[in-house]
Design an enzyme around this catalytic site. Structure first.
Site, PDB file in Angstrom:
ATOM      1  N   GLY A  66       0.869  -1.185   0.000  1.00 22.93           N
ATOM      2  CA  GLY A  66       0.000   0.000   0.000  1.00 22.93           C
ATOM      3  C   GLY A  66       0.900   1.227   0.000  1.00 22.93           C
ATOM      4  O   GLY A  66       1.595   1.480   0.991  1.00 22.93           O
ATOM      5  N   GLY A 116      -0.117   4.320  -0.318  1.00 19.62           N
ATOM      6  CA  GLY A 116      -0.939   5.507  -0.061  1.00 19.62           C
ATOM      7  C   GLY A 116      -0.303   6.367   1.020  1.00 19.62           C
ATOM      8  O   GLY A 116       0.915   6.319   1.244  1.00 19.62           O
ATOM      9  N   HIS A 117      -1.137   7.122   1.704  1.00 23.36           N
ATOM     10  CA  HIS A 117      -0.613   8.080   2.683  1.00 23.36           C
ATOM     11  C   HIS A 117       0.196   7.416   3.791  1.00 23.36           C
ATOM     12  O   HIS A 117       1.317   7.821   4.086  1.00 23.36           O
ATOM     13  CB  HIS A 117      -1.776   8.865   3.298  1.00 23.36           C
ATOM     14  N   VAL A 118      -0.389   6.393   4.415  1.00 18.55           N
ATOM     15  CA  VAL A 118       0.285   5.760   5.561  1.00 18.55           C
ATOM     16  C   VAL A 118       1.501   4.966   5.094  1.00 18.55           C
ATOM     17  O   VAL A 118       2.593   5.084   5.653  1.00 18.55           O
ATOM     18  CB  VAL A 118      -0.692   4.844   6.339  1.00 18.55           C
ATOM     19  N   ASP A 174       2.096  -1.622  -4.523  1.00 17.57           N
ATOM     20  CA  ASP A 174       0.683  -1.212  -4.623  1.00 17.57           C
ATOM     21  C   ASP A 174       0.099  -1.835  -5.878  1.00 17.57           C
ATOM     22  O   ASP A 174       0.834  -2.269  -6.769  1.00 17.57           O
ATOM     23  CB  ASP A 174       0.595   0.323  -4.705  1.00 17.57           C
ATOM     24  N   ARG A 219     -20.106   0.432   7.640  1.00 18.00           N
ATOM     25  CA  ARG A 219     -18.909  -0.097   8.285  1.00 18.00           C
ATOM     26  C   ARG A 219     -18.690  -1.562   7.896  1.00 18.00           C
ATOM     27  O   ARG A 219     -17.575  -2.002   7.687  1.00 18.00           O
ATOM     28  CB  ARG A 219     -19.094   0.027   9.808  1.00 18.00           C
ATOM     29  N   VAL A 264      -1.791  -2.826   9.476  1.00 20.08           N
ATOM     30  CA  VAL A 264      -2.100  -1.444   9.865  1.00 20.08           C
ATOM     31  C   VAL A 264      -3.511  -1.063   9.400  1.00 20.08           C
ATOM     32  O   VAL A 264      -4.173  -0.206   9.978  1.00 20.08           O
ATOM     33  CB  VAL A 264      -1.052  -0.467   9.245  1.00 20.08           C
ATOM     34  N   THR A 265      -3.975  -1.738   8.355  1.00 23.19           N
ATOM     35  CA  THR A 265      -5.281  -1.430   7.761  1.00 23.19           C
ATOM     36  C   THR A 265      -6.404  -1.566   8.795  1.00 23.19           C
ATOM     37  O   THR A 265      -6.406  -2.503   9.598  1.00 23.19           O
ATOM     38  CB  THR A 265      -5.546  -2.398   6.580  1.00 23.19           C
ATOM     39  N   ASP A 269      -2.039   5.363  19.364  1.00 20.61           N
ATOM     40  CA  ASP A 269      -2.967   5.883  20.383  1.00 20.61           C
ATOM     41  C   ASP A 269      -2.190   6.483  21.559  1.00 20.61           C
ATOM     42  O   ASP A 269      -2.545   7.540  22.089  1.00 20.61           O
ATOM     43  CB  ASP A 269      -3.899   4.759  20.872  1.00 20.61           C
ATOM     44  N   ARG A 322      -0.723   9.852  20.747  1.00 20.18           N
ATOM     45  CA  ARG A 322      -1.730  10.918  20.815  1.00 20.18           C
ATOM     46  C   ARG A 322      -1.932  11.352  22.264  1.00 20.18           C
ATOM     47  O   ARG A 322      -1.936  12.545  22.582  1.00 20.18           O
ATOM     48  CB  ARG A 322      -3.049  10.433  20.196  1.00 20.18           C
ATOM     49  N   HIS A 364      -8.487  -0.919  18.712  1.00 20.93           N
ATOM     50  CA  HIS A 364      -8.196   0.395  18.145  1.00 20.93           C
ATOM     51  C   HIS A 364      -9.523   0.995  17.687  1.00 20.93           C
ATOM     52  O   HIS A 364     -10.007   0.720  16.626  1.00 20.93           O
ATOM     53  CB  HIS A 364      -7.244   0.217  16.964  1.00 20.93           C
TER      54      HIS A 364
END
Ligand code: APR
Length: 308
Positions: free
Chosen positions: A9, A11-13, A33, A88, A118-119, A148, A151, A175
């Site tokens: 992946g 993408g952003h992460v 990807d 969802r 991570v997804t 978490d 943060r 999570h």
């Protein structure tokens, strides 16, 4: 380099994590990807940053799993973000299919790797990876708790006007909104925050931590957080590759620990070259234990939908 980390992946992460791993010269990085050109372009851009960063990590972008062969760690960030109108459960089923097919390829090419899902929804996706890979539980380690905790550490440091480096935090559970931050075990220079902050302030910090992801989603308007998730992945990769024996909160397959059976839930673990080298057990109050079980029940609901 003699270490190889694949990030699935771009993408952003995924790209943020890949960049962090290369910048810190932790390993050679393969970014994969399904999109053609994107992983190649981002990887080349990262590679060209390496002379400036002073890193000899090699970064390769690809659509071919053959390039991922023999990875020490495979980070999975592939997936879809929830789109308007998508429930969802729809997202759950779509990401389930993606994670299943990704895991099959990963196992085929890197049978001895450590997989770091991570997804989202994180804990349920970990369960999919675990079941499909048939890896021992020591080698499937979900990234959530480090994020978490980061943060919560940010909010505590800012409330007390101290260095983030003085903060230490414990967050358990799935999570999501039901995560269980533990103020009693959260400290500033060794002093529990329960002695430094009033309960109203702690409650506010705990709530803000639990909805930390949503706060960013709302601000961005489209997409979700990636800088802090990327850093969290890098910290876990660093702990494993350097065999640091670092205790970090991660999503792991519990088999009776904390009274939870056959389910991925976030708990403190010791991370080293073997992956999870110990599940750290701490004493919980009745209230904390009840909150943890409630969080586990929320994970179980998703796992039951997926039948994994
Ligand atoms: N194989 C490889 N890559 C895939 C696949 C697949 N089967 N399906 C989707 N992808 C890729 C997409 O092409 C995209 O480039 O996964 C990437 C996801 O990137 P973004 O949409 O930017 O999502 P990102 O913000 O990186 O989040 C990824 O991490 O934190 C979690 O909730 C987040 O589940 C989400 C994941």
């Amino acid at each position: 380099m003699n270490r190889k980390v694949t990030v699935i992946g771009s993408g952003h992460v995924g790209a943020t994590a890949a960049r962090g791993i290369a910048d810190k010269e932790l390993a050679d990085v393969v970014l994969l990807d399904i999109l053609e050109g994107v992983p190649q372009g981002k990887a080349l851009d990262m590679l060209e940053a390496c002379p400036i960063e002073g890193s000899d990590s090699h970064v390769l972008g690809t659509n071919d799993y053959a390039d991922t062969a023999g990875s020490d760690i495979v980070v999975i960030t592939a997936g879809l973000a929830r789109k308007p109108g998508m429930s969802r459960d729809d997202l759950l089923m779509k990401n389930h299919a993606i994670i299943k097919s990704v895991t099959e390829q990963v196992v085929l090419h890197s049978p001895d790797c450590i997989i770091m899902p991570v997804t989202n929804p994180l804990d349920a996706m970990c369960q999919v990876v675990y079941r499909v890979s048939k890896f021992p539980r020591e080698r499937v380690i979900g990234m959530a708790g480090v994020l978490d905790s980061a943060r919560m550490r940010t909010f505590i440091a800012s409330e007390l006007n101290v260095s983030v480096e003085n903060t230490h935090v414990f967050v358990l559970g799935g999570h999501g909104d039901t995560m269980v931050p533990l103020p009693r075990y959260s400290t500033v220079a060794g002093v529990p925050i329960t002695e430094l902050l009033d309960s109203k302030t702690i409650d506010r910090i705990v709530k803000r931590t639990a909805s930390g992801g949503a706060e960013i989603v709302k601000l961005l308007g489209t997409g979700s957080a990636y800088y802090a998730p990327g850093s969290a992945i890098v910290e876990m990769v660093d702990a494993i590759l350097k065999d640091k024996k670092k205790i970090l909160p991660c999503a792991v397959f519990l088999q009776g620990e904390y009274g939870i059976h056959d389910l991925f839930v976030g708990v403190p673990v010791k991370l080293g070259s073997q992956g999870i080298e110990e599940i750290v057990k701490i004493t919980l109050s009745a209230e904390e234990q009840a909150a943890l079980l409630k969080s586990a029940a929320a994970v179980k609901e998703l796992v039951d939908v997926l039948k994994v």
